[in-house]
Design a protein around this motif. Structure first.
Motif: not given
Length: 556
Positions: A123-142
């Protein structure tokens, strides 16, 4: 007299003050500029030293392409360093701390004891790709304007800070969508252990019990076409194991392809990022593997076209040129879905005439086409111009403009006229009577001249489609540069001379321009013999094709 002396003294003091202030006003900015320049160069030397010693693949940018935050101090940054493998982003001041605190992607696991068969997420924290979704809750990240959320550098899954659980930190990584293309670090650890024990049954080692594993090796020529190779190298290293990605300006294809010998037989796929010349270079290296007895490790070859002409790429369905319009993820999907086909490769032998000629014949390998006449003359002039001023030829548009210039010039000069009086042509041993021509083109593939289907031409004439795997060559003639231009815009057809398994061309007199796959030279009286050499295993992408191919694909 005393007053006059004091007045002179005060004027002298004033003059000296003026001189001092003038010198200060001139020298101070110069000294400040020199000091800033010294500090900047010193800082750059320190940064380069860190880059050189680091296990990260650091690069420096003056402007990030998306909102970015330092992975150490969490501050918003516009410029700084980023790792081309794991994606860390940092400000200059935190570079040394990050190099000590964060591990990069490991190409091979350092196991203690037996060979591992899995590995946890990285795992690396921060600067996730735009429009990526959380693998747990399926909501948008970043979505928050700060350093937040996590991304795994192997499977590319993202997780919110609040969704990150202890089980995810220790959970085995699945390697995500491209697991069938990635060489896992623990696989290389297992192979390394087997080599120490002098075992060579690598085909029994299959990661994550996958029957569809088809590891890909990326070979990129950073000097091809629009100089996009450098960017692509970083993007492929982010998605794959960095050991799978090679820069052909630093390592030869022959050395890079030795990785195939550590992978299962008949499973490896190679993606060549470059022009047709780069593809030919890689195919020559694959032929060397056959000579060494490594035929069972021969990979299948896909193409990402970065060159100027890209006719072989176009023939195999990979398009006429790549300019970044397709995401790298989609390119890897295309490689996974592509079908295997064969490509004929031909031996071109040029024997100079003369009783006292003791030099060995020149031998070339042809994938695309051989020609003598105006198109070879254009290629010869283009290469001579590029060797004189290589810095001008960094764009595909400029390259084609230079070709157009030399083609227009030849329309006026006609340097190759009366070719039919200077050459004899034999197809499978049968002499062909030539009409009035300026050029002869021998084709192995469907496309020629940067996207033109030369053999089929236009109209309703019943000519079969040219194939690249039938052991036959198509031979056509052209009346000159203007005729070539008419053919390319579908206003004329070439002079079709026939198909053959063996082509023999005798240049009786004078010096004429010739080319094999875009590599031109000026040739005196000689005999040119073209015979079948071998087959290459290629990958055909049945996706989007050029307009010229629409009609032919319907007829198939």
């Amino acid at each position: 007299a005393g007053m006059e002396g004091s007045g002179d003294a005060s004027r002298a003091v004033a003059d000296w003050r003026l001189v001092v202030w003038t010198l200060c006003s001139v020298l101070l900015p110069v000294l400040i500029t020199a000091w800033c320049s010294f500090q900047r160069s010193r800082r750059q030397l320190l940064i380069r030293d860190i880059f050189r010693k680091s296990k990260h693949d650091w690069h420096y940018t003056d402007l990030f392409g998306q909102p970015s935050y330092c992975c150490v101090c969490s501050q918003h940054i516009l410029r700084g360093a980023f790792c081309g493998c794991c994606g860390l982003r940092l400000c200059e001041n935190c570079l040394k701390k990050a190099d000590q605190r964060f591990l990069c992607k490991e190409i091979m696991m350092r196991g203690t004891g037996g060979a591992p068969s899995s590995m946890p997420h990285h795992w690396i924290r921060g600067n996730v790709p735009l429009c990526s979704c959380c693998m747990v809750c399926k909501q948008q990240c970043g979505t928050q304007p700060k350093l937040c959320d996590y991304r795994c550098v192997w499977c590319q899954y993202t997780v919110h800070d609040e969704c990150m659980m202890d089980c995810l930190r220790t959970e085995d990584c699945t390697f995500g969508e491209f697991k069938d293309l990635i060489i896992p670090p623990y696989y290389l650890s297992t192979i390394n252990q087997m080599r120490k024990e002098k075992r060579t049954s690598y085909e029994k080692v299959v990661p994550y019990s996958s029957k569809h594993w088809m590891p890909v090796i990326v070979l990129a020529n950073t000097r091809s076409g629009n100089n996009m190779g450098e960017t692509l190298l970083g993007e492929f290293k982010m998605l794959l194991n960095p050991v799978q990605v090679f820069d052909l300006s630093k390592i030869t294809p022959a050395k890079a392809l030795q990785l195939c010998t550590l992978l299962p037989c008949n499973a490896v796929r190679v993606l060549v990022c470059g022009g047709d010349g780069t593809v030919g270079w890689v195919l020559d290296a694959i032929d060397e593997m056959k000579i060494k007895g490594q035929e069972r490790y021969i990979p299948q070859v896909a193409i990402l076209p970065l060159g100027t002409g890209n006719d072989l790429s176009n023939t195999l369905g990979w398009g006429a040129g790549y300019a970044g319009e397709v995401p790298v993820e989609q390119i890897l999907r295309n490689v996974m879905e592509a079908d295997g086909v064969q490509l004929d490769r031909w031996k071109v032998q040029v024997t100079n005439k003369g009783y006292y000629n003791l030099r060995k014949p020149k031998v070339f390998t042809m994938n695309n086409y051989f020609s003598i006449g105006p198109d070879a003359l254009m290629a010869l002039n283009f290469h001579a111009h590029r060797e004189r001023t290589p810095s001008l030829f960094s764009s595909r548009i400029i390259n084609k403009a230079v070709y157009f210039f030399y083609g227009t010039k030849d329309c006026l000069v006609q340097e190759c006229k009366d070719l039919n009086k200077k050459v004899e042509l034999e197809l499978d041993g049968e002499r062909i009577e030539l009409p009035n021509l300026e050029g002869i083109i021998v084709l192995n593939i469907g496309y020629w001249g940067g996207g033109c289907r030369l053999w089929e031409g236009m109209g309703d004439e019943p000519y079969p489609l040219a194939r690249h795997d039938d052991g036959l060559l198509e031979v056509v003639g052209v009346h000159g540069s203007f005729h070539c231009a008419q053919i390319q815009v579908k206003l004329a057809n070439p002079v079709r001379l026939g198909q053959a398994h063996t082509v023999r061309l005798i240049l009786k007199s004078s010096k004429m321009p010739m080319q094999v796959d875009g590599e031109p030279w000026a040739q005196g009286p000689c005999t040119v013999t073209i015979t079948h050499k071998t087959h290459a295993l290629m990958l055909y992408h049945s996706g989007e094709q050029t307009d010229d191919d629409d009609a032919s694909s319907l007829s198939e």
